[in-house]
Each structure stands twice: as structure tokens, then as C-alpha cells.
Design a protein around this motif. Sequence first.
Motif, PDB file in Angstrom:
ATOM      1  N   ALA A  64      75.725  32.911  64.800  1.00 54.94           N
ATOM      2  CA  ALA A  64      75.438  34.100  63.988  1.00 54.94           C
ATOM      3  C   ALA A  64      74.686  33.719  62.712  1.00 54.94           C
ATOM      4  CB  ALA A  64      76.736  34.824  63.652  1.00 54.94           C
ATOM      5  N   ALA A  65      75.118  32.660  62.048  1.00 51.70           N
ATOM      6  CA  ALA A  65      74.443  32.208  60.828  1.00 51.70           C
ATOM      7  C   ALA A  65      73.022  31.731  61.139  1.00 51.70           C
ATOM      8  CB  ALA A  65      75.250  31.092  60.167  1.00 51.70           C
ATOM      9  N   ASN A  66      72.876  31.003  62.226  1.00 50.79           N
ATOM     10  CA  ASN A  66      71.556  30.489  62.597  1.00 50.79           C
ATOM     11  C   ASN A  66      70.587  31.605  62.948  1.00 50.79           C
ATOM     12  OD1 ASN A  66      72.449  27.916  62.181  1.00 50.79           O
ATOM     13  ND2 ASN A  66      72.448  27.322  64.312  1.00 50.79           N
ATOM     14  N   TYR A  67      71.055  32.653  63.611  1.00 49.06           N
ATOM     15  CA  TYR A  67      70.153  33.747  63.955  1.00 49.06           C
ATOM     16  C   TYR A  67      69.504  34.311  62.698  1.00 49.06           C
ATOM     17  CZ  TYR A  67      68.087  38.042  65.490  1.00 49.06           C
ATOM     18  OH  TYR A  67      67.172  39.037  65.716  1.00 49.06           O
ATOM     19  N   LEU A  68      70.292  34.512  61.673  1.00 51.53           N
ATOM     20  CA  LEU A  68      69.740  35.051  60.430  1.00 51.53           C
ATOM     21  C   LEU A  68      68.677  34.117  59.849  1.00 51.53           C
ATOM     22  CD1 LEU A  68      73.050  36.379  58.844  1.00 51.53           C
ATOM     23  CD2 LEU A  68      71.263  37.697  59.997  1.00 51.53           C
ATOM     24  N   GLY A  69      68.943  32.823  59.869  1.00 52.73           N
ATOM     25  CA  GLY A  69      67.970  31.861  59.357  1.00 52.73           C
ATOM     26  C   GLY A  69      66.706  31.807  60.188  1.00 52.73           C
ATOM     27  N   TYR A  70      66.853  31.809  61.490  1.00 52.37           N
ATOM     28  CA  TYR A  70      65.677  31.754  62.364  1.00 52.37           C
ATOM     29  C   TYR A  70      64.851  33.031  62.254  1.00 52.37           C
ATOM     30  CZ  TYR A  70      67.953  27.741  64.521  1.00 52.37           C
ATOM     31  OH  TYR A  70      68.551  26.542  64.738  1.00 52.37           O
ATOM     32  N   ARG A  71      65.508  34.164  62.314  1.00 54.06           N
ATOM     33  CA  ARG A  71      64.798  35.442  62.312  1.00 54.06           C
ATOM     34  C   ARG A  71      64.097  35.685  60.981  1.00 54.06           C
ATOM     35  NH1 ARG A  71      61.379  38.063  63.055  1.00 54.06           N
ATOM     36  NH2 ARG A  71      61.626  37.578  65.212  1.00 54.06           N
ATOM     37  N   TYR A  72      64.771  35.427  59.873  1.00 50.08           N
ATOM     38  CA  TYR A  72      64.233  35.823  58.580  1.00 50.08           C
ATOM     39  C   TYR A  72      63.579  34.689  57.792  1.00 50.08           C
ATOM     40  CZ  TYR A  72      66.576  40.092  59.735  1.00 50.08           C
ATOM     41  OH  TYR A  72      66.954  41.220  60.378  1.00 50.08           O
ATOM     42  N   TRP A  73      63.565  33.454  58.332  1.00 53.71           N
ATOM     43  CA  TRP A  73      62.871  32.384  57.637  1.00 53.71           C
ATOM     44  C   TRP A  73      61.939  31.604  58.566  1.00 53.71           C
ATOM     45  CZ3 TRP A  73      64.315  26.851  56.481  1.00 53.71           C
ATOM     46  CH2 TRP A  73      63.451  26.316  55.529  1.00 53.71           C
ATOM     47  N   VAL A  74      62.488  30.970  59.586  1.00 52.51           N
ATOM     48  CA  VAL A  74      61.670  30.103  60.437  1.00 52.51           C
ATOM     49  C   VAL A  74      60.641  30.912  61.220  1.00 52.51           C
ATOM     50  CG1 VAL A  74      61.688  28.401  62.294  1.00 52.51           C
ATOM     51  CG2 VAL A  74      63.549  28.437  60.635  1.00 52.51           C
ATOM     52  N   TYR A  75      61.068  31.972  61.874  1.00 57.51           N
ATOM     53  CA  TYR A  75      60.184  32.752  62.740  1.00 57.51           C
ATOM     54  C   TYR A  75      59.954  34.151  62.186  1.00 57.51           C
ATOM     55  CZ  TYR A  75      61.229  28.955  65.977  1.00 57.51           C
ATOM     56  OH  TYR A  75      61.368  27.733  66.560  1.00 57.51           O
ATOM     57  N   ARG A  76      59.867  34.278  60.890  1.00 56.17           N
ATOM     58  CA  ARG A  76      59.711  35.610  60.285  1.00 56.17           C
ATOM     59  C   ARG A  76      58.386  36.270  60.632  1.00 56.17           C
ATOM     60  NH1 ARG A  76      59.266  32.285  55.534  1.00 56.17           N
ATOM     61  NH2 ARG A  76      57.084  32.194  54.924  1.00 56.17           N
ATOM     62  N   ASP A  77      57.363  35.489  60.982  1.00 56.73           N
ATOM     63  CA  ASP A  77      56.052  36.049  61.285  1.00 56.73           C
ATOM     64  C   ASP A  77      55.834  36.317  62.768  1.00 56.73           C
ATOM     65  OD1 ASP A  77      55.348  35.922  58.605  1.00 56.73           O
ATOM     66  OD2 ASP A  77      54.656  33.841  58.795  1.00 56.73           O
ATOM     67  N   THR A  78      56.871  36.292  63.535  1.00 57.27           N
ATOM     68  CA  THR A  78      56.720  36.520  64.966  1.00 57.27           C
ATOM     69  C   THR A  78      56.958  37.981  65.290  1.00 57.27           C
ATOM     70  OG1 THR A  78      59.033  35.967  65.369  1.00 57.27           O
ATOM     71  CG2 THR A  78      57.425  34.172  65.554  1.00 57.27           C
ATOM     72  N   ASP A  79      56.699  38.322  66.533  1.00 53.99           N
ATOM     73  CA  ASP A  79      56.821  39.690  67.006  1.00 53.99           C
ATOM     74  C   ASP A  79      58.247  40.196  66.819  1.00 53.99           C
ATOM     75  OD1 ASP A  79      56.554  42.107  68.330  1.00 53.99           O
ATOM     76  OD2 ASP A  79      56.777  41.207  70.307  1.00 53.99           O
ATOM     77  N   ALA A  80      58.398  41.225  66.006  1.00 53.37           N
ATOM     78  CA  ALA A  80      59.713  41.811  65.780  1.00 53.37           C
ATOM     79  C   ALA A  80      59.812  43.190  66.425  1.00 53.37           C
ATOM     80  CB  ALA A  80      59.995  41.910  64.282  1.00 53.37           C
ATOM     81  N   ALA A  81      58.841  43.541  67.252  1.00 55.39           N
ATOM     82  CA  ALA A  81      58.797  44.877  67.843  1.00 55.39           C
ATOM     83  C   ALA A  81      59.943  45.111  68.820  1.00 55.39           C
ATOM     84  CB  ALA A  81      57.461  45.099  68.537  1.00 55.39           C
ATOM     85  N   SER A  82      60.372  44.088  69.491  1.00 61.91           N
ATOM     86  CA  SER A  82      61.415  44.273  70.499  1.00 61.91           C
ATOM     87  C   SER A  82      62.651  43.454  70.140  1.00 61.91           C
ATOM     88  CB  SER A  82      60.883  43.875  71.870  1.00 61.91           C
ATOM     89  OG  SER A  82      60.444  42.536  71.838  1.00 61.91           O
ATOM     90  N   ARG A  83      63.378  43.908  69.127  1.00 61.47           N
ATOM     91  CA  ARG A  83      64.583  43.197  68.666  1.00 61.47           C
ATOM     92  C   ARG A  83      65.641  43.078  69.750  1.00 61.47           C
ATOM     93  NH1 ARG A  83      63.941  40.557  63.780  1.00 61.47           N
ATOM     94  NH2 ARG A  83      62.856  42.017  62.514  1.00 61.47           N
ATOM     95  N   ARG A  84      65.794  44.104  70.542  1.00 60.29           N
ATOM     96  CA  ARG A  84      66.825  44.061  71.585  1.00 60.29           C
ATOM     97  C   ARG A  84      66.556  42.907  72.549  1.00 60.29           C
ATOM     98  NH1 ARG A  84      67.970  49.451  74.075  1.00 60.29           N
ATOM     99  NH2 ARG A  84      69.563  49.509  72.486  1.00 60.29           N
ATOM    100  N   ARG A  85      65.303  42.751  72.964  1.00 58.51           N
ATOM    101  CA  ARG A  85      64.924  41.647  73.836  1.00 58.51           C
ATOM    102  C   ARG A  85      65.172  40.313  73.143  1.00 58.51           C
ATOM    103  NH1 ARG A  85      60.937  38.375  73.455  1.00 58.51           N
ATOM    104  NH2 ARG A  85      60.175  37.195  75.198  1.00 58.51           N
TER     105      ARG A  85
END
Length: 189
Positions: A64-85
Motif C-alpha cells: 500500500a505504501a509503495n503504490y502511493l510512491g510509485y503512482r505519485y512520484w516514480v511513474y507520475r507522468d504515465t497514463d492515469a486514464a485507466s486507474r482501475r486497470r
Amino acid sequence: MTTTAPSSTSLAQRLRGVSGEVLKFGIVGLVGVFVNFGVSNAVLHLTGWAPVRCSVIGTAVAIAANYLGYRYWVYRDTDAASRRREITLFLIFSGVGMLIENGTVWFATYTLGLHGPLAYNVSKAVGTGLGTLFRFFSYRTWVFTALPEPATAEEPGSGPATAEEPGSGLAAQAELMLAAEEIRYAKAE
């Protein structure tokens, strides 16, 4: 017939882009390791539960902690259109990584008969390393994917592709994947 040389990035530029991504991934992962080991050891010593159960709890909190770091820091510029996927794939690959990690704890505890804090933490460290390698490549490849920039009218193969055009079919898909990688590397610098 005129040919245009495809724009390509040098190997050094690609490695530089990957190294920045690896560094960020490593920092988030290191935070996750501290969370994982801290929570699992606290649960193990405070409750006296089975080692694998404690390890799974620590791994779940770290995921859970890592998801936040990956989503909002490491891969913040990636496609966020399909969050469920994205979240679904993240949880699937994290679950496989959890099985890898906690499989080593199970193997050390129940197959090798190793008990005690040192054996527990060494087996957890080996499993964490193996799981991290799996997670890095799976997250990068399937979970946090970059969107290629749309083709412009000046680019070859930007119109509707036909069987005769060089930019059709599999070649066009490969070009889009390369464009996505170049965007990822450029943003990592």
C-alpha cells in the motif's frame, strides 16, 4: 523515393533514463522495505503469530505504501486514464511478488526448519530481493505504461495504415512502443 532517418536515442541516453527510474524505484522500494520489515517484525514479536502470517501482513502494508510512491512520484507522468486497470494489475503483480517473498520465509521456516529472528529476517531479505526484481520489471512493463505522443501529419505512416505502407501493422505498434520508451527516458532525465 526519399527516406528519413528515424530519430533514435543513444544507448547512453536510454541507460541514463533507466538509471533515474531505477534510482527512484529503489528509493520507494527502500521505504517499503523498512515498512515491511518494521511491521512484520513488530507483529511477529508482539503477537507470537506464525512467521509467514506476520510476513504477509508486513508485505501487504508495504504494498500500500509503495503504490502511493510509485503512482505519485516514480511513474507520475504515465497514463492515469485507466486507474482501475492500473490498480488491478498492480495488485496482481504485487500478489505474485508477495508469494515469491513469503515463499522464501515459508521454505526457511517449514522446510529447512530454521527458526529465530536471524533466520526469519535473512529469509525475508532474500525473498524481498527476488520479489523486488519481479515487481520492477512487471510494474514498468505492464502497470505504469506511458502513452506515446500522437503522430503528426509530417511523420511517415501517420495517416491510415494500409498493407503497402511501411508504418502499418506490427511495425507501427513497435514504433509506438519505442516512442513511449523514448518519452519515459526523456522524462526520467
